[in-house]
Design a protein around this motif. Structure first.
Motif, PDB file in Angstrom:
ATOM      1  N   TRP A 162       0.911  -1.303  -0.024  1.00 57.52           N
ATOM      2  CA  TRP A 162      -0.235  -0.121   0.228  1.00 57.52           C
ATOM      3  C   TRP A 162       0.137   1.070   0.434  1.00 57.52           C
ATOM      4  O   TRP A 162       0.081   1.969   0.002  1.00 57.52           O
ATOM      5  CB  TRP A 162      -0.721   0.033   0.863  1.00 57.52           C
ATOM      6  CG  TRP A 162      -1.641  -1.486   1.530  1.00 57.52           C
ATOM      7  CD1 TRP A 162      -1.718  -1.753   2.304  1.00 57.52           C
ATOM      8  CD2 TRP A 162      -2.350  -1.855   0.706  1.00 57.52           C
ATOM      9  NE1 TRP A 162      -2.543  -2.802   2.642  1.00 57.52           N
ATOM     10  CE2 TRP A 162      -2.998  -2.859   1.341  1.00 57.52           C
ATOM     11  CE3 TRP A 162      -3.084  -1.548  -0.291  1.00 57.52           C
ATOM     12  CZ2 TRP A 162      -3.953  -4.367   0.420  1.00 57.52           C
ATOM     13  CZ3 TRP A 162      -3.133  -2.985  -1.663  1.00 57.52           C
ATOM     14  CH2 TRP A 162      -4.256  -3.873  -0.875  1.00 57.52           C
ATOM     15  N   LEU A 212      -8.374   4.781  -7.671  1.00 61.98           N
ATOM     16  CA  LEU A 212      -7.630   3.688  -6.888  1.00 61.98           C
ATOM     17  C   LEU A 212      -7.361   2.252  -8.227  1.00 61.98           C
ATOM     18  O   LEU A 212      -6.341   2.418  -8.079  1.00 61.98           O
ATOM     19  CB  LEU A 212      -7.499   3.163  -5.908  1.00 61.98           C
ATOM     20  CG  LEU A 212      -7.236   4.693  -4.453  1.00 61.98           C
ATOM     21  CD1 LEU A 212      -8.053   5.703  -4.522  1.00 61.98           C
ATOM     22  CD2 LEU A 212      -7.463   3.958  -2.822  1.00 61.98           C
ATOM     23  N   PHE A 265       0.675   3.662  -2.765  1.00 66.14           N
ATOM     24  CA  PHE A 265      -0.408   4.412  -2.999  1.00 66.14           C
ATOM     25  C   PHE A 265      -0.997   5.119  -2.129  1.00 66.14           C
ATOM     26  O   PHE A 265      -1.519   6.351  -2.416  1.00 66.14           O
ATOM     27  CB  PHE A 265      -1.412   3.848  -3.191  1.00 66.14           C
ATOM     28  CG  PHE A 265      -1.690   2.229  -3.988  1.00 66.14           C
ATOM     29  CD1 PHE A 265      -2.034   2.485  -5.712  1.00 66.14           C
ATOM     30  CD2 PHE A 265      -0.912   1.139  -3.726  1.00 66.14           C
ATOM     31  CE1 PHE A 265      -1.435   1.361  -5.987  1.00 66.14           C
ATOM     32  CE2 PHE A 265      -1.472   0.541  -5.019  1.00 66.14           C
ATOM     33  CZ  PHE A 265      -1.151   0.124  -6.141  1.00 66.14           C
ATOM     34  N   ILE A 267      -6.734   3.134   2.262  1.00 60.00           N
ATOM     35  CA  ILE A 267      -6.512   2.772   1.406  1.00 60.00           C
ATOM     36  C   ILE A 267      -6.440   1.994   0.911  1.00 60.00           C
ATOM     37  O   ILE A 267      -6.736   0.447  -0.236  1.00 60.00           O
ATOM     38  CB  ILE A 267      -4.419   3.193   0.890  1.00 60.00           C
ATOM     39  CG1 ILE A 267      -4.606   4.396   0.715  1.00 60.00           C
ATOM     40  CG2 ILE A 267      -4.364   2.675  -0.578  1.00 60.00           C
ATOM     41  CD1 ILE A 267      -4.675   5.368  -0.646  1.00 60.00           C
TER      42      ILE A 267
END
Length: 223
Positions: free
Chosen positions: A55, A92, A58, A70
């Protein structure tokens, strides 16, 4: 292999050592040729997930969200999304597709495969879902989807882990989702982790395990 032995050395030095390793262990050219076919984004994905850093990229790309947000949204919009394709409105999802195009294709193909199988086996069910305006509607959904496959895999892994742990005398433990809570110190954290990693390796997985101690209890948690 790289992380374990050569993480502080140059890629050139690592490449030389890797070639030597392959030769010394009699890993054939045929196997090496198959490995070379694996796309670079798949290697990046394996590396990121194995180190609990999937993650991180991101979070940098979407600083308005926390890491937990996220993670939650990525599951909802990529892995657990019913949509077979990533829509333009899915920021996303498109970011994930840009970083991991091959992985995105695998996810899409699995969703399509399960959809086809559910149609052929008459396993389509009706489900009520929420709409963007806050209302709800009844839609058709596959009885078996990618999230079910992922949950079955996780269940199989932890069933095997707990089965092995329950066989150990004086070891008192329980499973908590993706963690194992150990209620005594008859066995060291390293020993518990060793058993867990043996099961993961049987599935071709090499996750990073975190250990947290609460008073007299030990919890092993997968990032």
């Amino acid at each position: 292999f790289y992380i374990k032995y050569y993480k502080n050395n140059s890629l050139h030095y690592f490449s030389k050592e890797l070639c030597k390793h392959l030769k010394d262990n009699k890993i054939t050219d045929e196997v090496s040729a198959q490995v070379r076919k694996i796309p670079a984004d798949v290697w990046r994905y394996i590396h990121a997930t194995s180190n609990g850093k999937i993650w991180d990229d991101f979070v940098e790309m979407f600083p308005q969200y926390t890491r937990d947000e996220i993670k939650r949204m990525m599951f909802a919009k990529v892995f657990y999304s019913y949509s077979k394709n990533v829509t333009q409105a899915n920021e996303l999802g498109n970011a994930f597709k840009t970083l991991y195009p091959t992985v995105t294709k695998v996810i899409r193909d699995l969703k399509r495969k399960f959809h086809t199988e559910c149609i052929e086996e008459d396993r389509i069910k009706m489900k009520r879902i929420k709409t963007p305006n806050g209302n709800s509607k009844i839609v058709e959904r596959d009885a078996f989807q990618l999230p079910h496959l992922l949950m079955r895999l996780e269940s199989a892994i932890f069933t095997e882990i707990l089965t092995r742990l329950f066989r150990k005398r004086y070891l008192h433990c329980i499973g908590i989702h993706d963690a194992v809570a150990v209620m005594n110190d008859k066995y060291s954290p390293d020993y518990i982790e060793k058993i867990m990693m043996e099961v993961y390796k049987a599935y071709g997985l090499h996750p990073k395990l975190d250990t947290t101690t609460y008073k007299n209890s030990l919890i092993e948690i997968i990032n």
